[in-house]
Enzyme design. Structure first.
Site, PDB file in Angstrom:
ATOM      1  N   HIS A 117      -9.440 -33.082 -43.699  1.00 17.83           N
ATOM      2  CA  HIS A 117     -10.644 -32.738 -44.469  1.00 17.83           C
ATOM      3  C   HIS A 117     -10.162 -32.639 -45.912  1.00 17.83           C
ATOM      4  O   HIS A 117      -9.755 -31.582 -46.388  1.00 17.83           O
ATOM      5  CB  HIS A 117     -11.243 -31.412 -43.987  1.00 17.83           C
ATOM      6  CG  HIS A 117     -12.302 -30.884 -44.923  1.00 17.83           C
ATOM      7  ND1 HIS A 117     -13.478 -31.546 -45.154  1.00 17.83           N
ATOM      8  CD2 HIS A 117     -12.342 -29.770 -45.687  1.00 17.83           C
ATOM      9  CE1 HIS A 117     -14.201 -30.860 -46.020  1.00 17.83           C
ATOM     10  NE2 HIS A 117     -13.532 -29.779 -46.367  1.00 17.83           N
ATOM     11  N   ARG A 122     -21.954 -35.638 -43.994  1.00 18.25           N
ATOM     12  CA  ARG A 122     -22.223 -36.314 -45.286  1.00 18.25           C
ATOM     13  C   ARG A 122     -22.357 -37.824 -45.068  1.00 18.25           C
ATOM     14  O   ARG A 122     -23.241 -38.463 -45.630  1.00 18.25           O
ATOM     15  CB  ARG A 122     -21.075 -36.026 -46.268  1.00 18.25           C
ATOM     16  CG  ARG A 122     -21.093 -34.614 -46.799  1.00 18.25           C
ATOM     17  CD  ARG A 122     -19.866 -34.295 -47.627  1.00 18.25           C
ATOM     18  NE  ARG A 122     -20.031 -33.003 -48.278  1.00 18.25           N
ATOM     19  CZ  ARG A 122     -19.038 -32.172 -48.579  1.00 18.25           C
ATOM     20  NH1 ARG A 122     -17.791 -32.501 -48.313  1.00 18.25           N
ATOM     21  NH2 ARG A 122     -19.290 -31.021 -49.172  1.00 18.25           N
ATOM     22  N   ARG A 169      -8.030 -29.587 -52.449  1.00 18.67           N
ATOM     23  CA  ARG A 169      -7.958 -28.576 -51.381  1.00 18.67           C
ATOM     24  C   ARG A 169      -6.492 -28.197 -51.125  1.00 18.67           C
ATOM     25  O   ARG A 169      -6.180 -27.028 -50.913  1.00 18.67           O
ATOM     26  CB  ARG A 169      -8.606 -29.121 -50.102  1.00 18.67           C
ATOM     27  CG  ARG A 169     -10.106 -29.410 -50.263  1.00 18.67           C
ATOM     28  CD  ARG A 169     -10.628 -30.121 -49.032  1.00 18.67           C
ATOM     29  NE  ARG A 169     -12.032 -30.477 -49.090  1.00 18.67           N
ATOM     30  CZ  ARG A 169     -12.522 -31.588 -49.630  1.00 18.67           C
ATOM     31  NH1 ARG A 169     -11.699 -32.462 -50.216  1.00 18.67           N
ATOM     32  NH2 ARG A 169     -13.822 -31.834 -49.599  1.00 18.67           N
ATOM     33  N   ASP A 212     -17.767 -33.594 -43.398  1.00 19.81           N
ATOM     34  CA  ASP A 212     -17.654 -34.946 -43.979  1.00 19.81           C
ATOM     35  C   ASP A 212     -18.445 -35.943 -43.133  1.00 19.81           C
ATOM     36  O   ASP A 212     -19.077 -36.867 -43.664  1.00 19.81           O
ATOM     37  CB  ASP A 212     -16.186 -35.373 -44.037  1.00 19.81           C
ATOM     38  CG  ASP A 212     -15.302 -34.252 -44.543  1.00 19.81           C
ATOM     39  OD1 ASP A 212     -14.838 -34.306 -45.679  1.00 19.81           O
ATOM     40  OD2 ASP A 212     -15.122 -33.284 -43.773  1.00 19.81           O
TER      41      ASP A 212
END
Ligand SMILES: NC(=O)C1=CN([C@@H]2O[C@H](COP(=O)(O)OP(=O)(O)OC[C@H]3O[C@@H](n4cnc5c(N)ncnc54)[C@H](O)[C@@H]3O)[C@@H](O)[C@H]2O)C=CC1
Ligand SMILES: CC(=O)C(=O)O
Length: 316
Positions: free
Chosen positions: A177, A153, A90, A150
């Site tokens: 993140h 998840r 990212r 997240d």
């Protein structure tokens, strides 16, 4: 005449923006949805497609528009910019997406000065910082979707192993993140119990959530985006649901605790960057962060995560 209901803008109608728009049409939270993209035909196509389902969701206006059409927006979601290609992190997107944000954010603020700005584009913590700086908006009015995805998840994976509904699992992923994020297992609670106590007392799980399994879960959470991008090129369903949840907390002034990203100046001696901690989210965005008691190794990892974000911000 005052508009009835809530107006939301979505900038960037790629995989994430378009799927977010879809979740918002189903939500019944929004009366006016404006889609803006530099590719005007793409935004128009998405608006047409969503409008053609109007017989099956609560009444709302969906339109493709210009920045001027954002006037009166309560929330503007920014999901414009490059996504990760297989093998990219990212953070690799920071420079190109920061340049895009320096074009977009002034337009958004000029046309929707009262909106809460919700950043989704990666690297989301860095771009939340850039959005705060460029917009000049006060604390809370700019937030990033952070580790809400997240955390979802993580809740899913714990749910799979404990056979408990993910919605009843309280746990948090904190920090960036991204690669330096912190899976705060020490904060996990099921029916008020930590995972080990719960597994002992429950006796129905197929596996106790011992250290080895906790490590596996942590690794799966951290690598989830890479795993999905390698298979289908992008992630968008779960993030769109996470964004819908954040928008709901804002529009309903819920004071919900969500791990959104915002400036953490003064907390745990971290540098003044944006990252995720449990935060109270209401009508004005982030109201405050909630101090959490972390295990020593988690706190150290959180500080390292803040430093990793700081390094990239300073490189811009
Ligand atoms: N925060 C999170 O949890 C997640 C963030 N993402 C991020 O969301 C971003 C978008 O991802 P995708 O939708 O998959 O990408 P995409 O490539 O499908 O869509 C990006 C869209 O942005 C538009 N765009 C680019 N520059 C623009 C500009 N200057 N003004 C207006 N629109 C512009 C493009 O035309 C395109 O429609 C990426 O940075 C990705 O990494 C993706 C998943 C999860
Ligand atoms: C792409 C991304 O940031 C994610 O799915 O977590």
């Amino acid at each position: 005449m005052k508009r009835q209901g809530n107006k939301v803008g979505v900038i960037g109608t790629g995989f994430v923006g378009a799927t977010t728009a879809y979740t918002l049409t189903l939500s019944g939270l929004v009366s006016d949805l404006v889609l803006v993209d530099k590719d005007k035909e793409k935004a128009l196509g998405e608006a047409m497609d969503l409008n053609h389902g109007a017989a099956f969701y609560p009444s709302m206006n969906v339109m493709a528009g210009e920045y001027s059409d954002l006037k009166g927006s309560d929330v503007v979601i920014i999901a414009a910019g490059a996504n990760q290609k297989p093998g990219e992190t990212r953070m690799d997107l920071a420079h190109k997406n920061a340049a895009i944000f320096r074009e977009i954010v002034p337009e958004v603020v000029r046309n929707a000065p009262d909106a809460v700005l919700l950043v989704v584009t990666n690297p989301v913590d860095v771009l939340t910082d850039v959005t705060m700086e460029v917009s000049g908006l006060p604390f809370g009015r700019v937030l990033g979707s952070g580790t809400v995805l997240d955390t979802s998840r993580l809740r899913h994976l714990i749910s799979v192993h404990t056979h408990i509904d993910a919605r009843n699992i309280h746990t948090y992923v904190l920090g960036e993140h991204g690669d330096s994020e912190v899976v705060a297992m020490s904060l996990t609670r099921l029916a008020g119990m930590d995972v080990h106590t719960f597994c002992e007392k429950c006796g129905r799980c197929d596996m106790d959530l011992g250290t080895a399994l906790a490590d596996q879960i942590e690794s799966k959470v951290k690598n989830a985006a890479y795993e999905i991008i390698a298979r289908k090129g992008a992630t968008y369903y779960a993030v769109a649901l996470a964004v819908r949840r954040i928008v709901e907390a804002i529009l309903r002034d819920e004071k919900a605790i969500l791990t959104v990203s915002g400036p953490v100046k003064g907390i745990f001696g971290m540098p003044n960057v944006c990252l995720s901690l449990p935060a109270v989210v209401g009508g004005e965005g982030i109201e405050r962060f909630v101090p959490v008691d972390l295990a020593k190794d988690e706190l150290e990892a959180l500080c390292r995560s803040a430093e990793a974000i700081d390094k990239v911000i300073k490189s811009l």
